[in-house]
Write an enzyme that holds these catalytic residues in place. Structure first.
Site, PDB file in Angstrom:
ATOM      1  N   GLU C  97       9.148  41.584   8.779  1.00 27.53           N
ATOM      2  CA  GLU C  97      10.320  40.900   9.332  1.00 27.53           C
ATOM      3  C   GLU C  97       9.933  39.828  10.362  1.00 27.53           C
ATOM      4  O   GLU C  97      10.771  39.428  11.175  1.00 27.53           O
ATOM      5  CB  GLU C  97      11.251  41.920   9.990  1.00 27.53           C
ATOM      6  CG  GLU C  97      11.846  42.906   8.998  1.00 27.53           C
ATOM      7  CD  GLU C  97      12.984  43.679   9.629  1.00 27.53           C
ATOM      8  OE1 GLU C  97      14.144  43.462   9.221  1.00 27.53           O
ATOM      9  OE2 GLU C  97      12.725  44.488  10.535  1.00 27.53           O
ATOM     10  N   HIS C 116      12.456  42.250  18.661  1.00 32.02           N
ATOM     11  CA  HIS C 116      13.330  42.843  17.648  1.00 32.02           C
ATOM     12  C   HIS C 116      13.183  44.357  17.717  1.00 32.02           C
ATOM     13  O   HIS C 116      12.068  44.876  17.630  1.00 32.02           O
ATOM     14  CB  HIS C 116      12.959  42.362  16.245  1.00 32.02           C
ATOM     15  CG  HIS C 116      13.620  43.205  15.178  1.00 32.02           C
ATOM     16  ND1 HIS C 116      14.982  43.307  15.070  1.00 32.02           N
ATOM     17  CD2 HIS C 116      13.106  44.023  14.218  1.00 32.02           C
ATOM     18  CE1 HIS C 116      15.289  44.127  14.074  1.00 32.02           C
ATOM     19  NE2 HIS C 116      14.171  44.583  13.555  1.00 32.02           N
ATOM     20  N   HIS C 118      15.222  48.527  17.127  1.00 30.49           N
ATOM     21  CA  HIS C 118      16.291  49.407  16.646  1.00 30.49           C
ATOM     22  C   HIS C 118      16.897  50.115  17.855  1.00 30.49           C
ATOM     23  O   HIS C 118      17.123  51.321  17.828  1.00 30.49           O
ATOM     24  CB  HIS C 118      15.736  50.425  15.658  1.00 30.49           C
ATOM     25  CG  HIS C 118      15.058  49.826  14.464  1.00 30.49           C
ATOM     26  ND1 HIS C 118      14.311  50.569  13.583  1.00 30.49           N
ATOM     27  CD2 HIS C 118      15.013  48.553  14.008  1.00 30.49           C
ATOM     28  CE1 HIS C 118      13.835  49.757  12.633  1.00 30.49           C
ATOM     29  NE2 HIS C 118      14.239  48.536  12.879  1.00 30.49           N
ATOM     30  N   HIS C 188      21.165  48.136  11.955  1.00 31.24           N
ATOM     31  CA  HIS C 188      19.739  47.848  12.039  1.00 31.24           C
ATOM     32  C   HIS C 188      19.250  47.815  13.494  1.00 31.24           C
ATOM     33  O   HIS C 188      18.297  48.507  13.835  1.00 31.24           O
ATOM     34  CB  HIS C 188      19.510  46.505  11.323  1.00 31.24           C
ATOM     35  CG  HIS C 188      18.091  46.082  11.183  1.00 31.24           C
ATOM     36  ND1 HIS C 188      17.674  45.115  10.312  1.00 31.24           N
ATOM     37  CD2 HIS C 188      16.971  46.482  11.826  1.00 31.24           C
ATOM     38  CE1 HIS C 188      16.366  44.947  10.403  1.00 31.24           C
ATOM     39  NE2 HIS C 188      15.918  45.761  11.317  1.00 31.24           N
TER      40      HIS C 188
END
Lengths: 258, 258, 258, 258
Positions: C97, C116, C118, C188
């Site tokens: 990603e 990034h 979760h 996500h």
């Protein structure tokens, strides 16, 4: 061994040899204190005791310190009036709420260990109307009852909510009754009993776990499928035996950290 | 190697050399136990198994101790009737609920690892009517179904909620069905399966994580935008591959702490 | 240094000396990864990057491993198409990603670091209709907007919810927009940006903290007294400066544990 | 001792010997900072101070660093205008919100220690209409009042919610009033005071614990059986004495980790 005057009755005294404590049992009690602190059932307050297997009229308990710092040297022997037995313990600071333990041992011959804690997720169930009930099979013992001791009813408004006298200890033991494993204490916490120290530690831990899960089930909403009375009784019997597994782990870990 | 009588069938026995276990797989299983205990999926109860890659009719599992204390020396080989294979293991204490594992391996040839736990935030979803559903992409496998095993329906009231017989294990495996990765067990926890041990560990962890996030979403309120079935299937496929990353970390960390 | 063919353009390559990384910046990035893992913003997934201060068309990021295990040796240099720059990195496993990072750097010249994750309490706000809004002064940057990227709208049903292509990275960067510090990703997690690495780490942490506190405020009930837009802007400015304090602590602690 | 010009009045200066700090008190303050960080009351922000027992017009506080990293070398002496006293401290970075402390010491001669924190479960009670009230006996002091300081009312919209001037410190001290132990700060946290440092630390911790338990009680639902005013007063008195037990444990543990 000592001739000096003491407010405690002569009858409550024995020779040093008689009051010498079983080192394995002392280690058990040290491990119980430290384990329940590590599991966040006990914070800097609360206390654990075990009845003396050699004399049912006595029990072992730490002097008044935070549970997570208890060592073998801190363990004392008390009689069921919650007074120290050994003259060498004269003047040691005792837990002010030790009457919880002594009075429960008097009222419940089946009880051999007591945990008093401010179990954090149990407290909210002592100030609301929802009944703490068993939903996790490990906590089947909650099906034996979770009576609530409201000190405001017992002795009126204006107390500090603590069990500071033998009479309050008797009132609490009466509320616990003949069957329950747990008595809730309003705005304060709970007292949990068991036929053995490993089982009382197990029950104190799973009382907290069941409270957390019941809180989550309330959040999810709708009717909660609690254990039936028959399931609670069967599970409690099973857990009396199963308590040995976590205890082996907890004891070893606690003593290794000393 | 041993001539002494045994209740187990001769067919289930092999020579010591045949039953010698693959050390890497044993380490995997030790790491799986310790990792799930550290991640608070397993407490002092619960168990993990892996099917023997050399013989699909056997599986590896620890003797009956707390998962966080499992070492290589504790790992046993069992047949699918959940009996020990090696005579040297005669008399060792086995997990009483091991039939969960054996019966699932019989019913699901695609399954190579099983985790049974009292996953703390999953339990509330076993006693309420809300369905546990995937909302986090790591937990897409929940879209394969989360059937609920209600032991009270299966064998009536009054049990201790545990899976103590081969027949109860068969009932549970039947409820799991052919597709699901997770079967919920009312008032008890869940059993999670996977095609590999890393994937079963991954799924057991993300079942708990998804339960926590679903609980939070319920608290926030309003309709929850769950994953669609198509998303769940695609995500599950992706995570079968992606399980390797956390596993590498978890395994290394667990074995380093031994 | 290498003559072997490569799919990457010659223009994106430089001599080893040019691509040699600033050791302090590499340590910063290692510390950022480990800190956000310790603070439970990152689990075994997620990634952190920082724009190369010597060349705004490049950024630094770990190879594909769990954030808590990142060391200096894992840090790579990528161009804004998210391809490695240094031939010695050919064949290393990259985060799938990574396009989140490259495409945001292209679209937002003011951004010098991207996280990034979760983030566990942020995920529930991506699947419900409640808007994540700033209530804690440290999280004033949330007042710059918290747009939600719904991948199902962008590319239809059936994805694994991940940002696996440059085009999806562009879509996400577009949803982030010109002002916001955070873009929510349905089912996500989120991507958080900042003008510096310490500030992006700070923002990723306080996005999670604000989500927890907003969840608690929703539980308490009634209208929530969120920060006004003017307060959010002033607080964001103040925190751009104040990020240095936690960063000094976090960096030192993370590097000490190496 | 120093002849160089200084913006501070000559009257606020004393000889080095006069400003030398009591090492035990310095250790107390170090332990207080580290303990409240470990208990998650303080994060990388927040600060703790204690009034100088030798001069009520001065107080001790760390220079501006994260509480969990405070050591004896970081402790400074400030006057009640929150300026450093000792010329050797000229130019050291001070907490920008130190006026909270100085202005409270001016307004409340009974207060000898102040904790300012972003206590995580207290913050939601500063942005909702539910009143933070005592339900746990350790938190009886909350019955003395939990006034809310709304900075938007005091100085209008558009601030960063911080107490950056002596005037804002005075406003906050005024809102705290003559009796309360805690003043809530909207979208920010709280400031907790006590007659001694151990008691202020105790109160800061149990304010957070009571907030968590009140949140759980709200989740359970129905009327909450809060402590009465009489119970709150009696419990507060009892806890002024009982603070010593956790403090002994906390101090020892904090200093052992240095």
């Amino acid at each position: 061994m000592s001739a000096k005057a003491s407010p405690r009755s002569a009858a409550s005294r024995r020779s040093d040899s008689a009051s010498r404590l079983d080192p394995d049992l002392v280690d058990d009690l040290v491990a119980a204190n430290r384990t329940l602190a590590r599991l966040n059932v006990l914070d800097a307050f609360g206390h654990v005791s075990v009845r003396d297997p050699r004399d049912p009229h006595r029990y072992l308990m730490s002097r008044s310190i935070a549970p997570e710092s208890v060592t073998a040297a801190d363990i004392l022997l008390l009689d069921l009036d919650s007074q120290t037995v050994d003259p060498k313990d004269d003047g040691k600071l005792l837990y002010r709420e030790r009457f919880i333990h002594g009075e429960i041992y008097k009222a419940r011959p089946d009880v051999n260990a007591v945990v008093h804690s401010h179990s954090p997720t149990v407290v909210p169930f002592t100030v609301t109307r929802a009944k703490l009930r068993p939903l996790l099979h490990n906590a089947g013992f909650l099906g034996l009852g979770t009576p609530l001791f409201e000190i405001r009813k017992a002795v009126g408004d204006g107390t500090d909510l603590m069990i500071l006298t033998p009479n309050l200890g008797k009132d609490l033991a009466k509320k616990l009754g003949k069957d329950a494993a747990v008595v809730l204490m309003r705005g304060h916490g709970d007292s949990v009993v068991g036929p053995s120290l490993p089982n009382a530690v197990f029950r104190a831990y799973y009382t907290e776990v069941n409270a957390r899960q019941q809180l989550a089930a309330i959040t999810i909403g709708g009717p909660i499928n609690f254990m039936t009375r028959a399931e609670a009784i069967t599970s409690n019997e099973a857990m009396l035996r199963a308590s040995a597994r976590p205890w082996a782990l907890w004891r070893k870990r606690a003593l290794a950290e000393l």
